[in-house]
Design an enzyme around this catalytic site. Structure first.
Site, PDB file in Angstrom:
ATOM      1  N   SER A  66       0.829  -1.199   0.000  1.00 36.64           N
ATOM      2  CA  SER A  66       0.000   0.000   0.000  1.00 36.64           C
ATOM      3  C   SER A  66       0.869   1.257   0.000  1.00 36.64           C
ATOM      4  CB  SER A  66      -0.957  -0.041   1.190  1.00 36.64           C
ATOM      5  OG  SER A  66      -1.978   0.911   1.065  1.00 36.64           O
ATOM      6  N   ASP A 124     -10.377  -3.586  -4.555  1.00 40.13           N
ATOM      7  CA  ASP A 124      -9.485  -2.591  -3.969  1.00 40.13           C
ATOM      8  C   ASP A 124      -9.528  -1.353  -4.863  1.00 40.13           C
ATOM      9  OD1 ASP A 124      -7.400  -1.078  -2.948  1.00 40.13           O
ATOM     10  OD2 ASP A 124      -5.880  -2.628  -3.167  1.00 40.13           O
ATOM     11  N   HIS A 176      -8.278  -4.875  -0.308  1.00 36.60           N
ATOM     12  CA  HIS A 176      -7.039  -4.220   0.087  1.00 36.60           C
ATOM     13  C   HIS A 176      -6.639  -4.670   1.496  1.00 36.60           C
ATOM     14  CE1 HIS A 176      -4.038  -1.008  -0.245  1.00 36.60           C
ATOM     15  NE2 HIS A 176      -4.217  -0.863   1.058  1.00 36.60           N
TER      16      HIS A 176
END
Length: 315
Positions: free
Chosen positions: A161, A257, A287
């Protein structure tokens, strides 16, 4: 469709009234993120060593944690490949502890040492503080290879991320600065375009864990001036003018996501520029899933896949 285990986890969070991150002050969001990680992460593997180190920087020091795996047949002082890892959390939450299990898994399964970096967080330290720390950590690792017991010719960067964003940016910055040369990039659902205008931002905006509101919250805390900084390649590596001559990359994305499309676009940009890049999408996942191995079976498969790619690249 979203994996049934992911559906069940989201329903459990809703039933327990877990507040969305964007409704919390950063300090409270950090506390709850660390607290939740203990319930969803798998057991840690046996490792040879875990120790905290301090990386000197212009602003003081950067905390980091070095993990060395058990490598059958290797002597304790043998130089190992190194993954410099940057945790996820939107540049606002997350730390060495929230991602220690993942780092230990990657070390154990890849036979690589892992240096997890506790870069400065926003809003206390806004962009580009985290970028500066990421680049400094990778440079320091190369210079201090002997001290760390690692091979300076086999250093990779990686992260998930926001950490995947920092890994991609560090790879670009180090290439542009002339080194140190990196062997590999491990980019797990990375943020690559902070303009946040992709199709997956519209179709996955709500209902799947990380949402568009929470990403807006993270970006607002991280960037001084969103209109200006969102197009800076140090915030949005997809917008760098040159993706050639970078270390080979493994890019992992999740189907549910909002960051899915920009991760895919980054892999495509690398490949188009002649940089080897492999893209894998876990179409039924959301995610953040890779750290949830206690409750999501595919998380453990994804960790093994990432570690295998890392191990192959470091041969």
């Amino acid at each position: 469709m979203l994996h049934p285990q992911a559906q069940a986890l989201l329903q459990l969070m809703a039933d327990k009234g877990v507040p969305p991150t964007h409704t919390l002050a950063p300090q409270e969001a950090r506390r709850l993120y660390l607290e939740r990680s203990g319930y969803t992460q798998p057991d840690r593997p046996q490792i040879a060593e875990s120790r905290n180190v301090s990386i000197p920087a212009l602003h003081g020091t950067i905390a980091a944690r070095l993990t060395r795996p058990v490598v059958p047949g290797a002597a304790s002082g043998d130089a190992l490949p190194l993954l410099v890892y940057f945790h996820g959390g939107g540049w606002v939450i997350g730390d060495l502890d929230t991602h220690e299990t993942l780092c230990q898994q990657l070390a154990d399964l890849s036979a690589c040492a892992v240096l997890s970096v506790d870069y400065r967080l926003a809003p206390e330290h806004r962009f580009p503080a985290a970028v500066d720390d990421a680049v400094a950590a990778a440079q320091w690792a190369a210079v201090n290879a002997a001290r760390l017991g690692i091979d300076p010719a086999r250093i990779a960067v990686g992260g998930d991320s926001a950490g995947g964003n920092l890994a991609a940016v560090a790879a670009l910055a180090l290439r542009d600065a002339g080194g140190p040369a990196l062997r590999f990039q491990l980019l797990i659902y990375p943020v690559t375009d902070q303009r946040r205008g992709s199709e997956s931002y519209r179709t996955r905006a709500t209902g799947y864990g990380l949402g568009a509101d929470t990403m807006a919250y993270f970006c607002a805390h991280y960037l001084h001036d969103e209109a200006q900084h969102a197009t800076d390649w140090r915030a949005s590596p997809l917008l760098h003018k040159d993706h050639s001559r970078l270390p080979p990359a493994f890019v992992l994305v999740a189907g549910y996501d909002p960051l899915r499309d920009e991760g895919m676009a980054y892999a495509q940009a690398l490949s188009a520029a002649g940089t080897p890049a492999t893209l894998v999408s876990y179409e039924r996942q959301m995610h953040g899933f890779i750290t949830l191995g206690r409750v999501l079976d595919e998380a453990n498969d994804a960790v093994h896949l990432c570690a295998d790619q890392l191990r192959r690249a470091m041969r």
